[in-house]
Design a protein around this motif. Structure first.
Motif, mmCIF file in Angstrom:
data_model
loop_
_atom_site.group_PDB
_atom_site.id
_atom_site.type_symbol
_atom_site.label_atom_id
_atom_site.label_comp_id
_atom_site.label_asym_id
_atom_site.label_seq_id
_atom_site.Cartn_x
_atom_site.Cartn_y
_atom_site.Cartn_z
ATOM 1 N N PHE A 92 -34.393 21.363 -70.484
ATOM 2 C CA PHE A 92 -34.866 20.033 -70.118
ATOM 3 C C PHE A 92 -33.673 19.095 -69.922
ATOM 4 N N CYS A 93 -32.676 19.206 -70.782
ATOM 5 C CA CYS A 93 -31.451 18.417 -70.657
ATOM 6 C C CYS A 93 -30.715 18.793 -69.371
ATOM 7 N N ASP A 94 -30.544 20.079 -69.149
ATOM 8 C CA ASP A 94 -29.824 20.520 -67.954
ATOM 9 C C ASP A 94 -30.547 20.083 -66.678
ATOM 10 N N ASP A 95 -31.876 20.079 -66.716
ATOM 11 C CA ASP A 95 -32.658 19.640 -65.549
ATOM 12 C C ASP A 95 -32.447 18.162 -65.252
ATOM 13 N N LYS A 96 -32.025 17.407 -66.257
ATOM 14 C CA LYS A 96 -31.823 15.971 -66.069
ATOM 15 C C LYS A 96 -30.385 15.644 -65.656
ATOM 16 N N GLY A 97 -29.581 16.690 -65.453
ATOM 17 C CA GLY A 97 -28.175 16.505 -65.096
ATOM 18 C C GLY A 97 -27.985 15.601 -63.890
ATOM 19 N N ALA A 119 -30.061 13.345 -62.685
ATOM 20 C CA ALA A 119 -30.465 11.972 -63.003
ATOM 21 C C ALA A 119 -29.359 11.253 -63.774
ATOM 22 N N PHE A 120 -28.761 11.941 -64.747
ATOM 23 C CA PHE A 120 -27.649 11.346 -65.489
ATOM 24 C C PHE A 120 -26.504 11.010 -64.540
ATOM 25 N N THR A 121 -26.206 11.934 -63.647
ATOM 26 C CA THR A 121 -25.105 11.728 -62.693
ATOM 27 C C THR A 121 -25.378 10.531 -61.796
ATOM 28 N N PHE A 127 -27.310 8.022 -62.390
ATOM 29 C CA PHE A 127 -27.237 6.810 -63.198
ATOM 30 C C PHE A 127 -25.781 6.361 -63.289
ATOM 31 N N PHE A 128 -24.878 7.337 -63.367
ATOM 32 C CA PHE A 128 -23.460 7.066 -63.528
ATOM 33 C C PHE A 128 -22.800 6.631 -62.215
ATOM 34 N N ILE A 129 -23.015 7.381 -61.141
ATOM 35 C CA ILE A 129 -22.296 7.093 -59.899
ATOM 36 C C ILE A 129 -23.169 6.526 -58.791
ATOM 37 N N GLY A 130 -24.464 6.354 -59.064
ATOM 38 C CA GLY A 130 -25.355 5.836 -58.037
ATOM 39 C C GLY A 130 -25.271 4.323 -57.928
ATOM 40 N N VAL A 131 -25.851 3.798 -56.862
ATOM 41 C CA VAL A 131 -25.937 2.346 -56.683
ATOM 42 C C VAL A 131 -27.349 1.975 -56.246
ATOM 43 N N GLY A 132 -27.670 0.712 -56.464
ATOM 44 C CA GLY A 132 -28.940 0.186 -55.958
ATOM 45 C C GLY A 132 -30.157 0.946 -56.430
ATOM 46 N N GLU A 133 -31.051 1.214 -55.471
ATOM 47 C CA GLU A 133 -32.339 1.817 -55.797
ATOM 48 C C GLU A 133 -32.193 3.223 -56.357
ATOM 49 N N GLN A 143 -29.817 4.355 -58.175
ATOM 50 C CA GLN A 143 -29.412 4.262 -59.574
ATOM 51 C C GLN A 143 -30.584 3.825 -60.448
ATOM 52 N N GLN A 144 -31.377 2.873 -59.936
ATOM 53 C CA GLN A 144 -32.531 2.379 -60.685
ATOM 54 C C GLN A 144 -33.518 3.515 -60.968
ATOM 55 N N LYS A 145 -33.734 4.304 -59.930
ATOM 56 C CA LYS A 145 -34.679 5.426 -60.049
ATOM 57 C C LYS A 145 -34.167 6.427 -61.087
ATOM 58 N N ALA A 146 -32.852 6.690 -61.037
ATOM 59 C CA ALA A 146 -32.238 7.626 -61.978
ATOM 60 C C ALA A 146 -32.337 7.093 -63.404
ATOM 61 N N ALA A 147 -32.087 5.784 -63.566
ATOM 62 C CA ALA A 147 -32.158 5.158 -64.883
ATOM 63 C C ALA A 147 -33.553 5.334 -65.477
ATOM 64 N N LYS A 148 -34.556 5.135 -64.637
ATOM 65 C CA LYS A 148 -35.953 5.263 -65.070
ATOM 66 C C LYS A 148 -36.215 6.698 -65.523
#
Lengths: 222, 224
Positions: free
Chosen positions: A99-104, A106-108, A110-116, A118-123
């Motif tokens: 489950f953690c590895d599947d979220k890799g 999304a974590f990435t 959240f870290f390097i994304g911008v705008g929408e 990144q928001q989606k990843a944060a959620k």
């Protein structure tokens, strides 16, 4: 005892999982720091297919991919087990690790994304944290129960680098109010006698991750 | 085994469900098959896999295990007959590596081949062939299966990729498991799919083709 070598690259969370596993089991090893922009002959020899770290080399034989390495470590050095004996509990530990590895991603993002993006990843990360807090951790001290287990090593990023990333991107998602049990877990993880001696320095992480995020953003604009 | 209750929640066209069915059959385990309608998920599925709400799920004496590879390892640990994974830790690590490689490298390239057209499709097919060629190096010359003389973990984890490759080859007019450049892999696929216990679990080809044609129009990410 046969030679154990780990090829890693600081501060890779995947390399940290392997190092923590070896440290928890009291296995002596040699650590080799790789420069991923200038991969060594050793790395290319021992991981010719994927050319990635971490790599565990035991008695000259290479094992790659961190979940595969952790299972190998567990089977080769059974002391201080990272997996329960019961097959069902073992399956649950593997489930939460995956489950953690599947979220890799999304974590990435959240870290390097911008705008929408990144928001989606944060959620998505927040929802994952909620699932871990409620369904995986519950009232236990660690995901592995009374002792650190395989799933704790995977989620260790929450206890080490997530705070730094939140600081850099200017967004808090792992707050103590929303995740009281997970915060307690993170503290227990960091204070564990073995883990506490093998934590990445936060100041160094800040510098490293700030530079990484800048590099990714520059590549996007370019 | 007396007193054991094994239920399996699957979907007929799901590749990951097929992995579990093959494992159950190879071990001769008695189980109740519950077919899920992925467009109308049952309360049972939502109860037993609340995190992902996906098939396959194995429910053993009321306790659910999800994620196909985790289920297969669970089956191997509980039912010791006809072992799927080798005993030696290094051999086990190699087996797990090949399965991960297939899932993370081969499959995405095949998905791209399936979803793209024209030059992009050809480029994706070429990348897929290169990955398949690498996968072939997991086969030992002279041995029929990835597991050696007997079917093992890698064979049942990767077998559906071979089936799907044939479907993609037909629907998209590309070559993937190429006999000339991948003689060992090609032979493995032929042999594997002809083993009676494997063959009888594969859904009818025309039904699979029809189902996958539907995917070309709409993708339903409802199985793990």
């Amino acid at each position: 005892m046969e030679q154990v070598t780990v090829l890693g690259s600081w501060p890779s969370p995947y390399a940290y999982r392997v190092l923590w596993a070896l440290e928890l089991k009291g296995v002596e090893y040699e650590y080799v720091e790789e420069d991923l922009l200038n991969k060594s002959d050793m790395l290319l020899k021992y991981n010719p297919i994927l050319k990635k770290i971490p790599v565990l080399i035991h008695a000259g034989k290479p094992i790659v991919e961190s979940p595969v390495i952790i299972e190998y470590i567990e089977e080769t050095w059974p002391q201080n087990p990272l997996l329960p004996q019961d097959p069902y509990e073992k399956a649950m530990a593997r489930f939460w690790t995956k489950f953690c590895d599947d979220k890799g991603l999304a974590f990435t993002l959240f870290f390097i994304g911008v705008g929408e993006e990144q928001q989606k990843a944060a959620k998505e990360v927040r929802e994952a944290l909620k699932t871990i807090e409620e369904k995986a951790l519950g009232e236990k001290k660690f995901l592995g129960g009374d002792e650190i287990g395989m799933a704790d090593l995977a989620w260790g990023v929450l206890a080490t680098s997530l705070g730094v990333i939140e600081q850099i991107v200017g967004m808090t998602i792992f707050d103590a109010e929303s995740f009281p049990r997970l915060h307690r877990w993170a503290q227990n993880f960091r204070e564990h006698p073995v883990i506490s001696k093998n934590l990445p320095e936060l100041e160094k992480l800040l510098v490293n991750y700030t530079r990484k995020r800048e590099m990714y953003l520059d590549t996007k604009i370019a | 085994m007396a007193g054991e209750c094994v239920q399996f929640l699957g979907f007929w066209a799901s590749p990951s469900a097929l992995r579990v069915v093959w494992a159950l059959k190879l071990k001769g385990i008695d189980y109740e098959h519950i077919e899920e309608d992925l467009l109308n998920k049952s309360p049972l599925l939502l109860k037993y896999n609340p995190v992902h709400k996906k098939v396959p799920v194995l429910v053993h004496n009321g306790k659910p295990v999800a994620e196909s590879l985790i289920i297969v390892e669970y089956i191997d640990e509980v039912w010791k007959q006809n072992p799927l994974l080798p005993q030696d830790p290094y051999e086990r690590a190699k087996a797990r590596f090949w399965v991960k490689f297939a899932d993370e490298k081969v499959v995405p390239d095949m998905v791209s081949t399936f979803m793209k057209t024209g030059e992009e499709k050809e480029k994706a097919a070429k990348a897929a062939r290169e990955c398949l060629k690498t996968l072939e190096s997991g086969l030992e010359e002279g041995k029929q299966f990835f597991g050696g003389e007997a079917i093992g973990f890698v064979d049942i984890a990767v077998g559906w990729i071979g089936i799907w490759a044939r479907i993609v080859e037909k629907l998209k007019d590309v070559s993937l498991v190429d006999e000339e450049t991948m003689p060992l892999l090609h032979a493995w696929l032929q042999n594997f799919l002809e083993v009676p216990i494997i063959k009888e679990c594969i859904p009818p080809w025309d039904k699979l083709l029809q189902h996958n044609k539907g995917y070309l129009v709409k993708l339903t990410p409802d199985s793990t």
